[in-house]
Each structure stands twice: as C-alpha cells, then as structure tokens.
Design a protein around this motif. Structure first.
Motif, PDB file in Angstrom:
ATOM      1  N   LYS A 401       0.834  -1.206   0.000  1.00 46.63           N
ATOM      2  CA  LYS A 401       0.000   0.000   0.000  1.00 46.63           C
ATOM      3  C   LYS A 401       0.869   1.256   0.000  1.00 46.63           C
ATOM      4  N   GLY A 402       1.998   1.195   0.720  1.00 48.59           N
ATOM      5  CA  GLY A 402       2.926   2.331   0.733  1.00 48.59           C
ATOM      6  C   GLY A 402       3.470   2.591  -0.673  1.00 48.59           C
ATOM      7  N   ILE A 403       3.820   1.535  -1.371  1.00 51.19           N
ATOM      8  CA  ILE A 403       4.367   1.709  -2.724  1.00 51.19           C
ATOM      9  C   ILE A 403       3.283   2.227  -3.670  1.00 51.19           C
ATOM     10  N   GLU A 405       0.819   4.138  -2.846  1.00 47.85           N
ATOM     11  CA  GLU A 405       0.652   5.571  -2.565  1.00 47.85           C
ATOM     12  C   GLU A 405       1.752   6.386  -3.235  1.00 47.85           C
ATOM     13  N   MET A 406       2.976   5.847  -3.201  1.00 50.27           N
ATOM     14  CA  MET A 406       4.109   6.528  -3.832  1.00 50.27           C
ATOM     15  C   MET A 406       3.848   6.681  -5.342  1.00 50.27           C
ATOM     16  N   VAL A 407       3.376   5.605  -5.949  1.00 45.24           N
ATOM     17  CA  VAL A 407       3.099   5.620  -7.395  1.00 45.24           C
ATOM     18  C   VAL A 407       2.021   6.650  -7.706  1.00 45.24           C
ATOM     19  N   LYS A 408       0.968   6.685  -6.881  1.00 42.96           N
ATOM     20  CA  LYS A 408      -0.127   7.634  -7.136  1.00 42.96           C
ATOM     21  C   LYS A 408       0.368   9.069  -7.012  1.00 42.96           C
ATOM     22  N   LYS A 409       1.237   9.301  -5.982  1.00 45.17           N
ATOM     23  CA  LYS A 409       1.756  10.646  -5.769  1.00 45.17           C
ATOM     24  C   LYS A 409       2.583  11.091  -6.986  1.00 45.17           C
ATOM     25  N   GLU A 410       3.399  10.191  -7.467  1.00 43.71           N
ATOM     26  CA  GLU A 410       4.215  10.531  -8.645  1.00 43.71           C
ATOM     27  C   GLU A 410       3.325  10.841  -9.847  1.00 43.71           C
ATOM     28  N   LEU A 411       2.269  10.051 -10.020  1.00 49.87           N
ATOM     29  CA  LEU A 411       1.363  10.299 -11.147  1.00 49.87           C
ATOM     30  C   LEU A 411       0.667  11.648 -10.977  1.00 49.87           C
ATOM     31  N   ASP A 412       0.280  11.968  -9.711  1.00 48.31           N
ATOM     32  CA  ASP A 412      -0.342  13.268  -9.440  1.00 48.31           C
ATOM     33  C   ASP A 412       0.603  14.400  -9.832  1.00 48.31           C
ATOM     34  N   GLU A 413       1.855  14.258  -9.399  1.00 48.73           N
ATOM     35  CA  GLU A 413       2.847  15.307  -9.692  1.00 48.73           C
ATOM     36  C   GLU A 413       3.035  15.492 -11.198  1.00 48.73           C
ATOM     37  N   GLN A 414       2.906  14.395 -11.914  1.00 48.07           N
ATOM     38  CA  GLN A 414       3.083  14.480 -13.370  1.00 48.07           C
ATOM     39  C   GLN A 414       1.770  14.776 -14.087  1.00 48.07           C
ATOM     40  N   GLU A 415       0.738  15.009 -13.279  1.00 54.91           N
ATOM     41  CA  GLU A 415      -0.613  15.274 -13.807  1.00 54.91           C
ATOM     42  C   GLU A 415      -1.095  14.174 -14.747  1.00 54.91           C
ATOM     43  N   ILE A 416      -0.774  12.943 -14.396  1.00 52.01           N
ATOM     44  CA  ILE A 416      -1.254  11.788 -15.179  1.00 52.01           C
ATOM     45  C   ILE A 416      -2.485  11.225 -14.462  1.00 52.01           C
TER      46      ILE A 416
END
Ligand code: PEP
Ligand code: MG
Length: 542
Positions: A401-403, A405-416
């Motif tokens: 779940k931690g990983i 969340e990390m993936v989602k955060k990165e996608l958010d930052e990239q506006e994907i």
C-alpha cells in the motif's frame, strides 16, 4: 497403429501431424575439426540470414501483439546478429582454429556474454543475456533445431520431453492442436495454459522421436495417444469430435444468461487469462469479467523487462476490449516453474518456497513500480482491479500500500490521471488463511488461489509428477481453509472469489455456493459449463 496411455489435462480430441519439439539449447555443441573452412563460413552466413529473417518476423508479430516498445528487443537482436565484432569473431574462430560453425558461434556467444556481464554499465550488463540468446538461435538453425516456441506453419500436435510455460506461451495458438509430454504435472503452469487455450494435452507419456511427422490422435477423455491410427479409430474419434462440437454449440445458448441459482443466488463468473490473446475467448464464452490476468506471462513472453509503456498498452487494450467489465490483474508472479532468464535469479533448491512473486516485487521495487504505474495509467480506460500474489503477512500488504501511494503521488505530480482501483490479495498460503481476518481489514477483496493453497497446505510440490495422484484439492484441510477465508472476508467487508483450478470443478460448485463464495474465475472454456451448473442448483430446500 500404436496406442499409448498418459494422463489427460483437458477433455477433448485432437487429430493431426506430430511435431517432435526439441528445446532450444538442449543439444550440446561439439568442437569438430574441419578441413574446408570456406564451407563452414558459408553455412554460418546462411544461418545468419535465417536468424535475421526469424527475428524480423518475430518483431512484426510482437508489434501486433504487444506494441512497438516491447517488440524492440527483436530489432536489437537482429542488429546484434550483424554486429561487426561479433561476426568477425565467429569467422576468425572458424578460420584460425579450423572448427565447425556451431562451435565458433557458441564460443563467440560465451565470450561476448561474459564480457558484457563484467561491464559496470547496467545497459551493457543486460546485453549478456541477449548475446547468448542470438548465439543459441544461430546454433539451433545450424543444427536444424526449432527455436523456442517455433512450431512452423502447419497445425501440429507438439510432442516434447517437457515444456516450460515460457515456451508454451510463445507457441502460435492457431497452430497448436495439442501437446504431449513425458514430464510435467496436472497443476503446473504449462497444464494450466493448455486449459486456458482449450487444447487437449497428455502428460506422463513415454514419447518417441520416431513419431515425428506421423499422424496422431489424442483422446483427452481416456488419456490415450494413437500413433498412425487405423481407419476404425480415426472414424470413431472424428465422430467424437463432431459430438463435442455439437455440445459446445448447445452450451452457447447460455450466452447472455445470468449466473444465478434456481433460487436466486447470484454469483460473478469470471475468466482466467494469460495474455491479450485469450481475451477473444473470454468474450466468446461470455464471461462477466476477468478474475485473473496472470501478468507474468508478459514478462515470460518478452526477452527483456517489459517497459511501462508496453505494459500500459496491453492493459489498456484488455480493459477497453472488456468494455466496462471488471479486469483483475495479478501483479508479477514469477519464480518456481515460471522462470524468466533476464531476471538472473539465483538457483534455489526449493524455488516453490523461495524468492518469488511479491517477495521479488517488494525487493526489486523499481520493477514493481513500473508495473503499478502502467496499471494505474490504464485504469482510466475501464474497470480494473489489482491483486497481489503469495501474501503471508499484514506487513507485506502495508508495504504494498505504501508503494501504491508513492506511485499515485508521482502520477499526481506528473498530472497523469488514474481511476479508482480496487485492491485485493490472493489467498494461497496457509498463513494468509489463518490471518485472513486481519488481512481483510486491509484490502477490498480476496481471491483464493487453490493451486498453491493445496500445494502449501498438503506440503506437496505441485510440479512433482510422482505426487500428482495425492495432490488433492478436495482434501478437507483445503476445503476448510476456503470456508475460513470466505467467513473472515465477509465478516470484515471483503468479497471473496476463487481463481485456482478448483473453481471450475463441477463437483464443488454447490459446496462453494453454500459456503457463500462471491466469484468464481475459471479458464474461458469452463465458463459456460460452470454457468450451466450454477443455473441447475437450488440452495434452499423448497
Ligand atoms: C493459484 O495458485 O491457485 C493461482 C491461481 O495462481 P497460479 O496457478 O498462477 O500460481
Ligand atoms: Mg498461485
């Protein structure tokens, strides 16, 4: 006519010519002194041209199946075959040592592969496997041996000592009528693939090379192989094939019907797939969704780590083709009988209990993140869920779940963009069953993997053909584990399904429904027979 008995993997009849399939790299390359080095060089040059032709064809097919990025590896291989240093080395060895072309190619392959493996740069390090692969390809061509998964243009019955899942999955499904092997067990992934592809298969057969090219029949009902059948058997089997066709047509009348018992209990009936090629039969058999997409076959089919983009395109295509129906993708589950060369995994004495599945993903997080990014990116195109294999603890689920969340955060930052994705786990270890009450609080659903759950509960290696007769998924210990998982799941808000082979066992459909199962995920060809079963069951006494 010869009549041989084996163990059947799937009921059905196949009639066709035998292809005796020899594994690539099975032969050992001998050093042979030659007088005429010119002829050897000509043999080598001809094999090189064939290798390039094969690779170009593989590239074109792969582009269609998995997209350009994933297919690029075959282009790289074609380039490596023509590389100046590589070609010069082979020619030099033939000329200076006066040896056969096979030996010169194999030696060059070994030398170059070692040189790459010793480099610091990760990219060049990874090329060690490629150079070995192209050298094996050329040696195979020189020795007249089919390359991995290559079964020619005609429909054939493949006969082999053993088949690895990576080989079976590369075979052209249109051309593969059936297979027969000496080794293998009914619960191996090669057997599961045969059921997914809906092709008859026999194991435990004393195979003979002289059958190559002869007419054969496989009777998957009785587990019999006929070589050069007489006219009477041929007619009998053709009749049986016709009858099979008719009963399949009858089952087709169940398309579009609900998966519901006589007294109104509804259940989700989903299909198991190994790749994009199986989606057509999921739709043809009218499954309500995909309950297990064994994503590791993407890795097994390719020659290097599949990139995020290439995976994204596959998931997107599957999801779009399923048009809103649920697609549950299981993350990479390699190890044990599913070995992928380029992962360079160490040899283990007991791989089934070893470094595999989620254990690799939580250790090599980059590989895991690449897959998760591809899955989340694809999630906007339909109804996707993700599940994780071989779970034994709550800590593992929290790490996952931690990983995520990390993936989602990165996608958010990239506006994907990405959608809502249901998260589940496979329950396939006794540990997971025993703590299923705790695990249920962490996830949205459970999918019971009865193949591994039987293996670990009974302490019987599912690959061991000697123990095939006592590998018993009906064992009360396994059935109690299933019941416990369903009860704990429901108590804590999880829906529960079965995606192991047992889900398609018609003698247990009623038992599973009585236990309260919410979903059954079975090989596509078992969808309509299971629907028929469900629709004939009444759970409550009238
Ligand atoms: C299982 O173990 O039951 C399962 C569905 O996964 P696999 O057969 O791929 O190990
Ligand atoms: Mg499993």
């Amino acid at each position: 006519m010869e009549k041989i008995t084996g163990k059947s993997i799937l009921k059905g009849i196949a009639i066709g010519k035998v292809l005796f399939y020899q594994k690539k790299g099975e032969q050992s390359v001998k050093r042979v002194k030659v007088e005429d080095t010119e002829t050897e060089i000509r043999r080598y040059e001809a094999a090189k041209v064939t290798a390039i032709e094969q690779l170009n064809k593989l590239y074109q097919n792969a582009v269609k199946e998995v997209g350009e990025t994933n297919a690029a590896v075959f282009e790289v291989h074609a380039m490596m075959v023509q590389d100046g240093d590589y070609v010069d080395s082979i020619r030099n060895i033939i000329e200076t040592q006066q040896v056969n072309a096979e030996f010169a190619v194999a030696t060059t392959g070994d030398n170059f592969s070692q040189m790459f493996a010793e480099m610091d740069d990760e990219y060049f390090k990874a090329r060690a496997v490629d150079v070995k692969d192209i050298s094996e390809r050329i040696v195979n061509i020189l020795s007249g041996i089919e390359n991995s998964g290559d079964i020619g243009e005609e429909p054939v019955i493949v006969i082999a000592e053993d088949l690895a899942p990576s080989e079976t999955v590369q075979m052209d499904k249109e051309k593969l009528l059936a297979f027969v092997t000496r080794y293998g067990s009914s619960n191996s992934h090669t057997a599961i693939l045969a059921r997914t592809m809906n092709i008859p298969a026999l194991i435990d057969v004393d195979i003979q090379t002289e059958w190559d090219g002869k007419l054969a029949i496989i009777d998957g009902y009785s587990g019999t192989l006929y070589i050069e059948p007489d006219a009477e058997i041929l007619n009998q089997m053709k009749k049986r094939q016709e009858e099979d066709k008719k009963s399949k047509e009858l089952l087709l009348q169940l398309k579009g019907k609900e998966d519901i018992t006589l007294d109104g209990k509804k259940i989700k009936l989903y299909a198991n797939i190994g790749g994009i090629k199986d989606v057509a039969s999921v739709l043809a058999n009218d499954a309500a969704g995909i309950g297990l997409f064994r994503s590791e076959f993407l890795y097994l089919e390719s020659e290097d780590y599949p990139s995020e983009d290439s995976q994204f395109l596959v998931y997107k295509k599957v999801i779009e083709t399923m048009a809103g129906r649920k697609v549950i993708v299981r993350t990479l589950d390699i190890g044990a009988d599913k070995q992928v060369d380029y992962f360079n995994l160490d040899h283990e004495d007991n791989p089934a209990m070893g470094y595999r599945a989620i254990r690799i993903c939580l250790d090599r997080v980059d590989i895991f993140k690449t897959q998760l990014r591809a899955l989340f990116r694809a999630s906007v195109f339909g109804n996707i869920a993700i599940m994780y294999p071989m779970i034994i603890s709550v800590e593992e689920v929290r790490k996952i779940k931690g990983i995520v969340e990390m993936v989602k955060k990165e996608l958010d930052e990239q506006e994907i963009p990405y959608g809502d994705v249901e998260q589940g786990i496979m329950i396939e270890t006794p540990a997971a069953v025993m703590i299923s009450d705790l695990l249920a609080k962490e996830v949205d659903f459970f999918s019971i993997g009865t193949n591994d759950l039987t293996q670990y509960t009974l302490a019987i290696d599912r690959q061991n053909m000697k123990l095939d007769n006592i590998y018993d998924s009906h064992h009360p210990a396994v059935l109690r584990m299933i019941q416990m998982t369903i009860e704990n799941g429901h108590k804590h808000g999880c829906w529960v399904g079965i995606c192991g082979e047992l889900g398609a066992d018609p003698t247990l459909t009623r038992t599973f429904l009585e236990m309260g199962i919410d979903e059954l995920s079975v090989s596509p060809s078992f969808i309509l027979p299971t629907r028929k079963n469900i629709r004939e069951i009444r759970l409550q006494e009238k």
